[in-house]
Every structure is written in C-alpha cells, then in structure tokens.
Design a protein around this motif. Sequence first.
Motif, PDB file in Angstrom:
ATOM      1  N   ARG A   1      -0.199  -0.511  -5.207  1.00  0.00           N
ATOM      2  CA  ARG A   1      -0.183  -1.811  -4.523  1.00  0.00           C
ATOM      3  C   ARG A   1       0.232  -1.623  -3.069  1.00  0.00           C
ATOM      4  N   PHE A   2      -0.495  -2.291  -2.162  1.00  0.00           N
ATOM      5  CA  PHE A   2      -0.176  -2.279  -0.736  1.00  0.00           C
ATOM      6  C   PHE A   2       0.488  -3.600  -0.373  1.00  0.00           C
ATOM      7  N   ALA A   3       1.557  -3.544   0.426  1.00  0.00           N
ATOM      8  CA  ALA A   3       2.322  -4.757   0.709  1.00  0.00           C
ATOM      9  C   ALA A   3       2.931  -4.687   2.101  1.00  0.00           C
ATOM     10  N   ASP A   4       3.698  -5.735   2.427  1.00  0.00           N
ATOM     11  CA  ASP A   4       4.389  -5.828   3.713  1.00  0.00           C
ATOM     12  C   ASP A   4       3.400  -5.682   4.872  1.00  0.00           C
ATOM     13  N   PHE A   5       2.383  -6.549   4.907  1.00  0.00           N
ATOM     14  CA  PHE A   5       1.367  -6.498   5.956  1.00  0.00           C
ATOM     15  C   PHE A   5       1.955  -6.994   7.282  1.00  0.00           C
ATOM     16  N   ASP A   6       1.604  -6.333   8.371  1.00  0.00           N
ATOM     17  CA  ASP A   6       2.100  -6.765   9.681  1.00  0.00           C
ATOM     18  C   ASP A   6       1.205  -7.871  10.245  1.00  0.00           C
ATOM     19  N   ARG A   7       1.453  -8.300  11.467  1.00  0.00           N
ATOM     20  CA  ARG A   7       0.718  -9.407  12.064  1.00  0.00           C
ATOM     21  C   ARG A   7      -0.758  -9.108  12.244  1.00  0.00           C
ATOM     22  N   ARG A   8      -1.110  -7.829  12.313  1.00  0.00           N
ATOM     23  CA  ARG A   8      -2.513  -7.457  12.480  1.00  0.00           C
ATOM     24  C   ARG A   8      -3.181  -7.146  11.142  1.00  0.00           C
ATOM     25  N   GLY A   9      -2.456  -7.370  10.052  1.00  0.00           N
ATOM     26  CA  GLY A   9      -3.057  -7.233   8.739  1.00  0.00           C
ATOM     27  C   GLY A   9      -3.016  -5.851   8.139  1.00  0.00           C
TER      28      GLY A   9
ATOM     29  N   TRP B   1      -1.027  -2.785   6.141  1.00  0.00           N
ATOM     30  CA  TRP B   1       0.085  -2.642   5.210  1.00  0.00           C
ATOM     31  C   TRP B   1       1.101  -1.632   5.735  1.00  0.00           C
ATOM     32  N   ARG B   2       2.369  -1.868   5.366  1.00  0.00           N
ATOM     33  CA  ARG B   2       3.445  -0.982   5.800  1.00  0.00           C
ATOM     34  C   ARG B   2       4.194  -0.345   4.636  1.00  0.00           C
ATOM     35  N   LYS B   3       3.943  -0.821   3.419  1.00  0.00           N
ATOM     36  CA  LYS B   3       4.564  -0.219   2.252  1.00  0.00           C
ATOM     37  C   LYS B   3       3.543  -0.144   1.118  1.00  0.00           C
ATOM     38  N   SER B   4       3.630   0.912   0.322  1.00  0.00           N
ATOM     39  CA  SER B   4       2.789   1.030  -0.860  1.00  0.00           C
ATOM     40  C   SER B   4       3.663   1.388  -2.056  1.00  0.00           C
ATOM     41  N   TYR B   5       3.212   0.952  -3.233  1.00  0.00           N
ATOM     42  CA  TYR B   5       4.013   1.128  -4.445  1.00  0.00           C
ATOM     43  C   TYR B   5       3.133   1.624  -5.588  1.00  0.00           C
ATOM     44  N   PHE B   6       3.733   2.410  -6.482  1.00  0.00           N
ATOM     45  CA  PHE B   6       3.131   2.682  -7.774  1.00  0.00           C
ATOM     46  C   PHE B   6       3.582   1.582  -8.729  1.00  0.00           C
ATOM     47  N   ILE B   7       2.623   0.952  -9.406  1.00  0.00           N
ATOM     48  CA  ILE B   7       2.933  -0.053 -10.417  1.00  0.00           C
ATOM     49  C   ILE B   7       2.757   0.591 -11.784  1.00  0.00           C
ATOM     50  N   THR B   8       3.781   0.540 -12.618  1.00  0.00           N
ATOM     51  CA  THR B   8       3.662   1.046 -13.979  1.00  0.00           C
ATOM     52  C   THR B   8       3.892  -0.117 -14.943  1.00  0.00           C
ATOM     53  N   GLU B   9       3.837   0.183 -16.223  1.00  0.00           N
ATOM     54  CA  GLU B   9       3.976  -0.881 -17.229  1.00  0.00           C
ATOM     55  C   GLU B   9       5.323  -1.593 -17.113  1.00  0.00           C
ATOM     56  N   LYS B  10       6.366  -0.867 -16.711  1.00  0.00           N
ATOM     57  CA  LYS B  10       7.701  -1.464 -16.693  1.00  0.00           C
ATOM     58  C   LYS B  10       8.383  -1.410 -15.336  1.00  0.00           C
ATOM     59  N   ARG B  11       7.820  -0.648 -14.383  1.00  0.00           N
ATOM     60  CA  ARG B  11       8.540  -0.454 -13.128  1.00  0.00           C
ATOM     61  C   ARG B  11       7.616  -0.565 -11.924  1.00  0.00           C
ATOM     62  N   ILE B  12       8.229  -0.809 -10.768  1.00  0.00           N
ATOM     63  CA  ILE B  12       7.558  -0.715  -9.475  1.00  0.00           C
ATOM     64  C   ILE B  12       8.277   0.366  -8.686  1.00  0.00           C
ATOM     65  N   ILE B  13       7.544   1.398  -8.255  1.00  0.00           N
ATOM     66  CA  ILE B  13       8.129   2.574  -7.622  1.00  0.00           C
ATOM     67  C   ILE B  13       7.570   2.716  -6.214  1.00  0.00           C
ATOM     68  N   LEU B  14       8.443   2.862  -5.244  1.00  0.00           N
ATOM     69  CA  LEU B  14       7.976   3.041  -3.868  1.00  0.00           C
ATOM     70  C   LEU B  14       7.150   4.309  -3.741  1.00  0.00           C
ATOM     71  N   LYS B  15       5.956   4.190  -3.179  1.00  0.00           N
ATOM     72  CA  LYS B  15       5.083   5.346  -2.931  1.00  0.00           C
ATOM     73  C   LYS B  15       5.260   5.853  -1.508  1.00  0.00           C
ATOM     74  N   SER B  16       5.139   4.957  -0.508  1.00  0.00           N
ATOM     75  CA  SER B  16       5.261   5.390   0.873  1.00  0.00           C
ATOM     76  C   SER B  16       5.531   4.217   1.802  1.00  0.00           C
ATOM     77  N   LYS B  17       5.983   4.543   3.001  1.00  0.00           N
ATOM     78  CA  LYS B  17       6.175   3.566   4.066  1.00  0.00           C
ATOM     79  C   LYS B  17       5.391   4.020   5.287  1.00  0.00           C
ATOM     80  N   ARG B  18       4.838   3.037   6.018  1.00  0.00           N
ATOM     81  CA  ARG B  18       4.083   3.349   7.235  1.00  0.00           C
ATOM     82  C   ARG B  18       4.676   2.644   8.441  1.00  0.00           C
ATOM     83  N   ARG B  19       4.642   3.346   9.552  1.00  0.00           N
ATOM     84  CA  ARG B  19       5.003   2.738  10.837  1.00  0.00           C
ATOM     85  C   ARG B  19       3.781   2.861  11.732  1.00  0.00           C
ATOM     86  N   ILE B  20       3.319   1.709  12.261  1.00  0.00           N
ATOM     87  CA  ILE B  20       2.074   1.667  13.047  1.00  0.00           C
ATOM     88  C   ILE B  20       2.392   1.349  14.481  1.00  0.00           C
ATOM     89  N   GLN B  21       1.929   2.198  15.384  1.00  0.00           N
ATOM     90  CA  GLN B  21       2.119   1.997  16.813  1.00  0.00           C
ATOM     91  C   GLN B  21       0.796   1.575  17.437  1.00  0.00           C
TER      92      GLN B  21
END
Length: 258
Positions: free
Chosen positions: A226-234, A236-256
């Motif tokens: 799952r991609f989330a935390d979209f900035d003003r230009r649309g 994504w800045r965070k991605s997650y692994f979704i499992t049956e019971k948990r949500i696990i952070l996959k990565s974070k992005r910083r866009i310049q």
Amino acid sequence: MKAGIFITLFFLGIFNSIHAFDFTHYFLYPPFPEEYKGIKKITEKSSSHWKSISFFDETGHLLRQTHAYRKEMMSDFRFNYTVTDTLIEIRRLNTIYINYDSEKLRIYQYLYNASNQCSKHRVCFSNLENPVNFNFRDFRDNFVYKDEMLISCIIGGNQYIYEYNGKKQIERILEIYNKTDTTFFIYMYNESGQLTDCIQESNNAEAIYADAPPWSETRSNKIHIRFADFDRRGNWRKSYFITEKRIILKSKRRIQYR
C-alpha cells in the motif's frame, strides 16, 4: 508522444527496486517520464536498511540512481537515452564494478511499428562498459493491442493479459506460465487516480516471495503493498506491506522538487 512511452520494466521498477521483490514492473506503459517532470531527486529508505537515491533531469528522465545497504554502496547506475521514430534505447551503466562477473552495462531497446506502438522489447546484458558486439535477448514479444491499449504479450514463453479501468489505468494482470500456473496482479487507485495498492497472488500455494513478509502463517503466496502519505503533488511518501493481521512499514520517500 512516443518519447514518453517507456516500458516500466525500466521506469516503474526503479522506484520499487530497493528489494529484490518487485512485481510492479509488470506494468507496460505508465508512468510516463512526464510524471516525474519537476522532480529533482527522490530518496527512498526501506525498513530493511536499503537506501536508493534517484536523480532526474528537467524533462523527468532518470539520470542516475544509487543503491546502498547499511551505508555500503552496492550500485551506482548512470542512464543515457537515444530516441528515434522507430526506436527508444536506454543504456544503464553501473559505475561500481564489484567483480568481473558482475553486470556492468544493460541496454534496453523498445522497437515501434508504423502505428507508433511498441512491437518488441529487447535487453542486452554485459560485464563490459563498451562491448564490441551487443548480444540482445528478446524480452517481450507478440504484442496485441485493442483500442490503442496493450492487452496481451509474451515474455519468455509466458503470457500476460492486461485489463484496464475506465480511466485506462491498468487494473488487473494475469500471468500464465507452464500453461497451468497463474499469478494475478491487482492495482487499486483512489479518487484522484493515484495508485494506492498493489496485490500479487499465485495459485501455487508453495510460492514464496523474497524480501516480503508472508501474508499469513500458512500462506506465503500473496503480497499486498500500500502507498500512502501523498504530498501536495500527489506522490506517495510511505509504503507498507499489508498482511492478514499486520501493517508493516516497507519504505519512506523524500522528494525534492525543482
């Protein structure tokens, strides 16, 4: 315009390439380089200690991408582009030479027909920076289009069938290999048309996807990102692994931006 139509084995894959696992490269056309116009740099850090940095020119073309693991540089790719009426060629040179057997140069070629549609995709791998002869391998062939949209192609003997939503965004891909084994790829979007979820599931109950947590204690043949935390230009800045019971952070992005 054709110059903006890059098969995303190259383009989409580069932004999810921190892990060996990456199923989003099965897209064929979007996103176009124009979607990265105005971006100067993207830094992505994964929860597994990988870090990638991507640099772009004013038109949105990727110029350089580095990958490091626990601060140790693992690759440093430089990109060069050649565009004609019938061919788009992308050269990716790895300036970090680990050993003689490592891949130094990769050349992507996308050949177009008179209808301005990609008709063949070839790749050359070399451990030399400037090989005399290029030994290309046909990676994708037998392209089939309907209403100007790619609906089917062959990759290494495996068939891929594409379905789109009303906005002409890829919504579903069916991969058929060995005539019996199948993998489904599902893509979900929000009301703004931004890609929010990617799901991959194999009919092989014993399938295991590297670098991704299993879906459940008994199933490892499904991945949900799952991609989330979209900035003003649309973007994504965070991605997650979704499992049956948990949500696990996959990565974070910083866009310049420029």
